[in-house]
Every structure is written in C-alpha cells, then in structure tokens.
Write an enzyme that holds these catalytic residues in place. Structure first.
Site, mmCIF file in Angstrom:
data_model
loop_
_atom_site.group_PDB
_atom_site.id
_atom_site.type_symbol
_atom_site.label_atom_id
_atom_site.label_comp_id
_atom_site.label_asym_id
_atom_site.label_seq_id
_atom_site.Cartn_x
_atom_site.Cartn_y
_atom_site.Cartn_z
ATOM 1 N N ASP A 377 1.423 48.018 3.195
ATOM 2 C CA ASP A 377 0.657 47.931 1.963
ATOM 3 C C ASP A 377 -0.012 49.275 1.652
ATOM 4 O OD1 ASP A 377 -0.376 46.726 -0.274
ATOM 5 O OD2 ASP A 377 -1.365 45.089 0.805
ATOM 6 N N GLU A 380 1.279 54.135 -1.358
ATOM 7 C CA GLU A 380 1.710 55.097 -2.385
ATOM 8 C C GLU A 380 1.386 56.562 -2.019
ATOM 9 O OE1 GLU A 380 1.271 51.105 -3.943
ATOM 10 O OE2 GLU A 380 -0.227 52.416 -3.064
ATOM 11 N N ASP A 447 0.821 44.687 -7.041
ATOM 12 C CA ASP A 447 -0.256 43.771 -7.422
ATOM 13 C C ASP A 447 -0.231 43.516 -8.930
ATOM 14 O OD1 ASP A 447 -0.913 43.845 -4.780
ATOM 15 O OD2 ASP A 447 -2.641 45.166 -5.022
#
Length: 662
Positions: A377, A380, A447
């Site tokens: 998670d 990025e 998300d």
C-alpha cells in the site's frame, strides 16, 4: 561507423536508432554523448533479437529496417516510422513552426546534466490510444487527453501506449512528465532526464504489440491457483479473534473463500514490519490453521518508517531513507499508540541495501511465519510533498527517477520471495511502472469512491491497465471511500453490481472503508462482509461467489496465457475482434478471456442494458440458454440478482458452466 546503429547529427543533438528486439527500435537522443544503456528505466542493458539493415543516400537521408518496422530519416534529421512491407506510415515526427525547435528537443535544467525533453509527433485522424497505466478519467480511448506521468493514489503512470495504427511506444524516462494526446499533435514530455529515450514496436495486432512489450520488460510469473478465488478484506481486522470469527462464519455458511487480508495497523509502529503479538498472538499458528482451511493470508505492508520504530535509527544512519533538502519527514499519518499524527519516512527502494534490509525484517516478521502474499500500500509513494523534484533517491534526483518507486518496491519482495524458493507468492501493489509485472505484482484501482460513477470509470481503467502490461488487476468491490452507511439503498445496490462486474476480473476481492467508523477505534470502518448489507444483497451475492468458483479453472488457464503471451484476462473487445469497428469504442463491456463476454450493469436503478455481441460467432445467454447471432445490439433485462454475461457458443467454458448449473 556502427553498421547496427543509425546515428543522426542534427540541431546540435546526437540521436541513435538501433534494433531493440524484433520489429522494434530504441531511440535515444542527447546534446552530448548517448548514455550507457543500463541507466534506470524499463529496458535491459542490451537488446535481444532483431537485426538492423541500414541504407544511406547521397542526399544525407537514410533508412534503418528491423523486421516489420522501418525508420526513414530525411536530410534534416526528421524521423518517419513505416511498415516495412507495405510502406504505410504509422508515425512521423512533427516539425515545429519554428525551425529552430526540432521535434526532439532537449533544454538543460538547473543542476547536473538533466534536460527538459520533448518528442513531438503528428496527430492522425481516427487514431486511438490505449494503455498508459490506470487513470480515473473514465475513458478507454485516450485520444484528446493529457496524461500526467506522475504516480498518485488511483493514478498509475505507466508510460506505454498502444495505437490502433499498429504500434506501441514505451517512453523510457521514469521521472515526472506528461503525454499530450492532442488532435493537433502527440507530445511526450520529461521534466528532467539525462537523455531522450523511447522504444517503438510494430505489430500486426494489438496482441502482437503486447507480446513484444512483455518480451521486452518481463513476463508476469505463473499466477497462484489460490489467488483465483474470492478474497475477503475490510478496513480493518484488529486482532486474531475477530479475523478467525469472520473466517469461520464465512466457511460455516458454505461460502467459497480463498484469501483473507490483514490491513494496516496490525503492527506496533510503521516500519516494524511485524505483527503486534498482543493483538495477534501466535501468528504462525493462525496462518497454518487458515491454510488447512484452504484460506491464504495477505498482510498490508507500507513503505513507511515511524521515528518510534526500532528500525528507524539504523535506516536513517545508513542512508536507507528518501532524502529531502526541504522537508524533514515524508508523511504524517495515524499509527498505533500515537496521539495525533505520527512522523513517517519512506525507505528508498532504489538502494539495494535498503531493499535487503527491508526484506530481512519482512522475512522475520512475516514470511518465516508462512505469509507469502503482501499488499504493498501507499507505494507511489504517498508523500506530504508529492513533487518528485523535492526528493533525492539513491539512484538519482527524484525528478528523474521517482516513477520507478513502486517497481523498485515490488522488486524488494519478489527478490526476497524468489531467494526463499517461494513459487506461490503474490504482491498487490497500489502503483506500478513499466516492467512491474515481472515481479509477480498485481495492481488495484486505489482508494476510489464507492459510487456508480466510480464503477463506470473503473471498467476502462482496468482495461487500460491490462493494455499497459499489467495483466493482474483488481479494484475494491464496492469502491473504497464512502460516507453512506451499510443500510443505504444506493450503496447496497452498488455492492451487488460491483460483485457482478468484478467476478470476471483477475482478482475477486471485497474491500472498502465502510461507515460509520467504529467508535473509539483507530481507523476501523463498519463491517464489510458479504452478509453486512442486508438479506437482499446477500442473496444476490451468493450466486456470484459460486459462479467465480465455477470459473476458476478457466481463469487459471487464461492467466497462464497472460504469463506466456502477455494477453490480459480482462481485455477490450478489439483485442479479439479488431476488424469490427464497434469493438474499438465499447468501454462498458469486456472479454474475460476469449470465450466470455461480460456486460455488467453500471447505473443505479438500471434493470436492463444494451449489449453488443461481436460478429463471426454466436453467443449464449447462460441465464436462459438462448443463442444469439453475433454482429448485433441487444437490449437485455438484468434484474438486480442476475449477472449479465454471454458465452461463445461451442466453447469448453459454455459446456463447463452448463454442467455446473445442472
């Protein structure tokens, strides 16, 4: 003179065109010398396959040919790409209105030897563009879009593009930039790069282009069989007892379950990379018990390190963290046992020492306990200051390399699992760059909102992800972000329709942040199990779970093809029906392998939809056993408790599902 490389000296630049795999060229341009081929990017240091044939003319023009692809260079240095057999122009550099601005333009930027780089090409009427990662704009054909090449939550920047004109382009510059897919030009831009660097390939079909791209950047490994089933997840299970109660309830109802996910904050601090054993006692015993029940465990792992973690001092001292001259931390976020936001740093996966250190902690904290599935998670990375130029990596300035963070992060885990002899591992990453698939990583939609608008947009997003070389893809069933409670009628209908869509995708995973949060708990949403949304929803979901079980052998076969040929399971109609014009425009239907046409209902309140049936075959509606001829539009009724899909008549899958129904 190198007979395998065509060199162009024009406009104060040196450009090299060389064969780089069958039917493909690598093109590099610089104001000085061309860099070594092993700089950060998607390409291996040396090409394999392909043979260049160069012809030079007395007027200064030249051609270089490699299989199906030819590059013709005029005496001013402008490049035109052609099909070598037919002579058809497929792509041409666009001359600027100012002759002093060449189509390949490099302008020095402050500091070091980096340049702002542009490569400008002609626009063509009727051209369509696909791929480029995964984005929320809701478009399958991205002609007319400007796509930022910057990693963000729910925006995956993979700079690989497929054109309906029969070519693919990989922009091999991993820093920040953008691509302009205008009606007046196509322009690639790198904000900071040492040189212009791209790869272009010619293919007879889109499938050929995808296969060449997978050959170039690496094929996905074999897909684990356990991963083809249903995954249960929520934000979040807080302890072992709660998790086991959900598993036993699920199995006790006779529902299929292949995996369950332990989300974040199961640790004491970010960067511990281990369970908090007060809440998760004897995790090894729990994992073994679940595996005996046929349930795999995936754990969420963040690349963040709290200053309270015992790993922080060493990582800071040894230079294993991202650095910034302007900021002292990478992020502020919640953590266990912390009043208010915790100060977090990000490890630097471009540093091989950092990758080894993190895997050593993960191996001890998770893999040695039996865990082989990792949810990567916030990779990025999700920084307080998202501008890559503010960060320094071991591999170089963030402005030039930051797009590679998620791929390096996946490399950390893949190398560790491989060294441990693991063959059934899987990574689920929130971001990716070109070549991430070879590390056994799936991506998901991030998300996104729990809304019908998000459901409509996520279908083309998933299709473009597959066309970007990421055949393992998913989204949170029901979407992630909502403020509606589980009794909200629209949310309940959304959950059903999302299940009916997601059942035909590579990863079939329920997840989301349901509301309201549990009082007094740290970021713990409302229940998110299949029985959490009322009896009508549950009764509609259960047949979808069993449909997925019936599809698993077929999905396994198709995922093996994704591994060998680079063909995604979830794919647009034009991959199999390129001659049919409608197939290039339809973005709310897709193929699940060659024999299943999925037509999910994507609008709130809809109880019917229009469906295009591709020509040259007949299609069976398994709900009624009705056979329809291809090449026509149908309007079909789709009650809330029915899943809309069609099977190719005579296929093994049609026979398999027919037997399952009996």
């Amino acid at each position: 003179m190198n007979d395998e490389v065509l060199e162009i000296r024009a406009h104060g630049q040196l450009t090299r065109i060389e064969a780089w795999g069958p039917d493909a060229f690598r093109v590099r341009s610089t104001s000085g010398r061309v860099r070594p081929a092993d700089k950060p990017g998607a390409l291996e240091p040396a090409a394999t396959g392909g043979t260049a044939v160069i012809e030079r003319s007395t007027d200064g023009s030249a051609t270089i040919t490699n299989g199906r692809l030819r590059a013709a260079v005029d005496r001013r240095g402008t490049i035109t790409y052609l099909d070598s057999g037919s002579g058809l122009e497929i792509l041409r550099e666009r001359k600027q209105w100012l002759q002093s601005v060449p189509p390949r333009h490099l302008r020095p930027v402050a500091g070091g030897d980096l340049h702002r780089i542009t490569a400008t090409f002609e626009a063509y009427d009727g051209e369509r563009f696909y791929g480029l990662g995964q984005h929320r704009h809701g478009r399958l054909d991205q002609k007319g879009c400007v796509i930022d090449l910057v990693q963000q939550n729910a925006e995956i920047a993979i700079p690989f593009l497929v054109s309906n004109r029969g070519y693919g382009v990989l922009w091999n510059n991993p820093g920040a930039g953008r691509v302009e897919l205008g009606h007046n030009h196509t322009r690639w831009i790198a904000d900071a790069a040492p040189e212009l660097d791209y790869w272009i390939v010619r293919g007879a079909t889109v499938g050929d282009v995808l296969g060449r791209y997978a050959d170039l950047t690496g094929h996905a490994p074999p897909y684990p069989d356990w991963a083809t089933g249903f995954w249960q997840s929520r934000l979040r299970y807080d302890n072992r007892q709660e998790l086991m109660e959900v598993v036993h309830e699920h199995l006790g109802r006779g529902l299929p379950l292949s995996a369950i996910v332990i989300d974040f904050l199961h640790w004491k601090h970010h960067g511990d990379w281990a369970f908090d054993e007060e809440r998760w006692p004897d995790p090894a015993g729990m994992i073994e018990q679940l595996r005996q029940l046929g349930v795999e465990v995936m754990v969420s792992i963040w690349p963040t390190v709290s200053e309270q973690s015992p790993n922080f001092p060493k990582m800071a001292e040894d230079g294993l963290l991202l650095r910034s001259d302007q900021l002292s931390i990478g992020s502020r976020f919640v953590d266990v046992g912390t009043s208010g936001p915790a100060f977090l740093h990000y490890y630097d996966p471009s540093n091989p020492d950092a990758r080894r250190f993190v895997w050593d902690q993960v191996r001890t904290g998770y893999h040695d306990l039996g865990i082989r599935a990792f949810w990567l998670d916030a990779c990025e990375p999700e920084l307080v200051a998202p501008d890559p130029a503010q960060w320094q990596y071991h591999a170089g300035p963030g402005a030039a390399v930051a797009g590679l963070y998620p791929r390096w992060n996946a490399q950390t885990f893949h190398e560790g699992l491989t060294a441990a002899g693991e063959t059934e591992g899987l990574l689920l990453s929130r971001s990716a760059w070109a070549g991430t698939a070879k590390y056994g990583a799936a991506v998901w939609a991030g998300d996104i909102d729990a809304s019908f608008a998000a459901l409509q947009a996520v279908v083309p997003a998933g299709l473009n992800a597959g066309l970007s070389g990421m055949p393992w893809w998913s989204a949170d069933i029901g979407g992630f972000v909502t403020w509606a409670g589980n009794d909200d009628p629209e949310l309940r209908e959304l959950i059903v329709r999302w299940f009916q869509f997601q059942v035909f995708t590579p990863l079939f995973r329920l997840h989301g942040h349901r509301r309201p949060d549990l009082a007094g708990e740290l970021l713990r949403g409302a229940p998110n199990e299949v029985w959490s949304f009322g009896e009508e929803v549950y009764d509609a979901i259960v047949p979808v779970l069993h449909l997925r079980e019936a599809l698993r052998p077929y999905i396994s076969t198709q995922m093996a093809i994704a591994t060998s040929a680079g063909q995604p399971l979830m794919r647009p109609l034009f991959l199999d029906f390129p001659e049919q014009e409608q197939s290039w425009d339809i973005s709310d239907q897709f193929l699940c392998g060659p024999d299943l046409l999925a037509a999910p209902v994507l609008e709130y309140g809809a109880r019917s939809r229009h469906v295009w049936l591709p020509a040259d075959t007949k299609w069976v509606d398994p709900r009624t056993s009705t056979v329809h001829r291809g090449g026509q539009w149908l309007t079909v009724d789709v009650p809330l408790d029915e899943t809309c899909f069609f099977l190719r008549e005579g296929s093994d899958l049609a026979e398999t599902l027919s037997k399952a129904d009996r």
